[in-house]
Design a protein around this motif. Structure first.
Motif, mmCIF file in Angstrom:
data_model
loop_
_atom_site.group_PDB
_atom_site.id
_atom_site.type_symbol
_atom_site.label_atom_id
_atom_site.label_comp_id
_atom_site.label_asym_id
_atom_site.label_seq_id
_atom_site.Cartn_x
_atom_site.Cartn_y
_atom_site.Cartn_z
ATOM 1 N N THR A 216 0.829 -1.208 0.000
ATOM 2 C CA THR A 216 0.000 0.000 0.000
ATOM 3 C C THR A 216 0.860 1.252 0.000
ATOM 4 N N ARG A 217 0.215 2.372 -0.321
ATOM 5 C CA ARG A 217 0.929 3.633 -0.502
ATOM 6 C C ARG A 217 0.913 4.518 0.743
ATOM 7 N N ARG A 223 -5.866 1.354 4.971
ATOM 8 C CA ARG A 223 -7.213 1.209 5.554
ATOM 9 C C ARG A 223 -8.231 0.844 4.482
ATOM 10 N N GLN A 224 -8.112 1.461 3.320
ATOM 11 C CA GLN A 224 -9.039 1.147 2.224
ATOM 12 C C GLN A 224 -8.923 -0.309 1.806
ATOM 13 N N MET A 225 -7.695 -0.797 1.705
ATOM 14 C CA MET A 225 -7.492 -2.186 1.301
ATOM 15 C C MET A 225 -7.977 -3.157 2.386
ATOM 16 N N SER A 226 -7.803 -2.785 3.629
ATOM 17 C CA SER A 226 -8.330 -3.601 4.724
ATOM 18 C C SER A 226 -9.845 -3.700 4.635
ATOM 19 N N GLU A 227 -10.492 -2.575 4.384
ATOM 20 C CA GLU A 227 -11.950 -2.564 4.256
ATOM 21 C C GLU A 227 -12.406 -3.343 3.033
ATOM 22 N N VAL A 233 -1.560 -6.254 4.843
ATOM 23 C CA VAL A 233 -1.154 -5.064 4.097
ATOM 24 C C VAL A 233 0.272 -4.696 4.494
ATOM 25 N N PHE A 234 1.079 -4.380 3.498
ATOM 26 C CA PHE A 234 2.429 -3.889 3.745
ATOM 27 C C PHE A 234 2.409 -2.384 3.521
ATOM 28 N N GLN A 235 2.798 -1.654 4.556
ATOM 29 C CA GLN A 235 2.682 -0.209 4.543
ATOM 30 C C GLN A 235 4.072 0.431 4.604
ATOM 31 N N GLY A 236 4.652 0.634 3.429
ATOM 32 C CA GLY A 236 5.910 1.358 3.367
ATOM 33 C C GLY A 236 7.146 0.516 3.595
#
Length: 256
Positions: A216-217, A223-227, A233-236
């Protein structure tokens, strides 16, 4: 060795959050694990590390907390996967899968029978250094390790439904960067063809009753992808965080 934090999140119908660490210093892994991340993505497809140093990084993660380490070997490095699990990795992220047969091969090396044919040793950290009875260890390992199959070309997107059905494949994950390059739109992660490939990979996972992971970006995208149903999710990444901080610091100084 602790139970998988990622799988615990998933079993509780929650989304696990991970971060990529490219700077392979044990203290960074230990610090990150102390910060409540569910997973650290350790990339060995694009970074060369020997087995001893990998073991030190995973050991440092255990010292810091209960964070899973997900290791991405190079494509075709099947024999390496069992050794990565034995030094304490919880997940194997396999890059560039191009066929059902290749996904089945990944499972054979990463899972014990009846899911696969991983060889037994039992003397390493994943079995608490011979501290688990053999039967218990085999069951524990299959229940607390997981396989993520990455799809990174448009031809394999066509096979995503069949790959997702492979017993022992736990998650699918699109590789948007490589896909964008191969489609002729390098770096255009939001290109309609990349977005459509992402949709089809998600659909394949869901139809097979499997989970899906995504890079994710930032926090809002995560949060959008989780929903939307992503369970990992990989965040950064550390290099991005550090570079951005350095750029901002020098820019503010020059403008002061």
């Amino acid at each position: 060795m602790h139970e998988s934090k990622v799988l615990e999140r998933i079993r509780n119908n929650e989304t696990a959050c991970g971060v990529t660490l490219h700077l392979h210093d044990p203290s960074l892994f230990e610090m990150t694990a102390s910060l409540d991340y569910d997973a650290i993505w350790l990339d060995l497809e694009h970074h060369s590390e020997n087995g001893v140093h990998i073991s030190e990084l995973i050991r440092a993660t255990r010292a810091g907390g209960q964070t899973d380490v997900i290791v991405r070997p190079g494509r075709g490095e099947f024999a390496r996967m069992a050794r990565l699990l034995e030094v304490g990795a919880h997940g194997i992220m396999y890059p560039g899968c191009t066929s059902v047969a290749e996904a089945e091969e990944v499972v054979r090396w990463a899972k014990f029978a009846p899911l696969g044919s991983r060889g037994f040793d039992g003397s390493n950290v994943d079995s608490n250094f011979m501290g688990r009875p053999m039967t218990e260890y085999l069951e524990w390992a299959n229940a607390n390790t997981f396989v993520i199959i990455q799809i990174e070309d448009i031809q394999t997107v066509e096979l995503a439904h069949d790959i997702a059905k492979v017993d022992g494949v736990d998650m699918l994950m699109l590789g948007p960067a490589d896909l964008s390059v191969r489609l002729g739109y390098p770096g255009q992660m939001d290109h309609p063809m990349v977005a459509e490939a992402q949709r089809r990979v998600v659909e394949a996972a869901q139809n097979a009753g499997k989970n899906w992971a995504i890079t994710t970006r930032g926090p809002e995208h995560a949060r959008q992808m989780s929903e939307a149903g992503a369970k990992l999710v990989f965040q950064g990444a550390d290099v991005v965080f550090i570079k951005n901080a350095l750029v901002n610091a020098i820019r503010e100084f020059r403008q002061s």
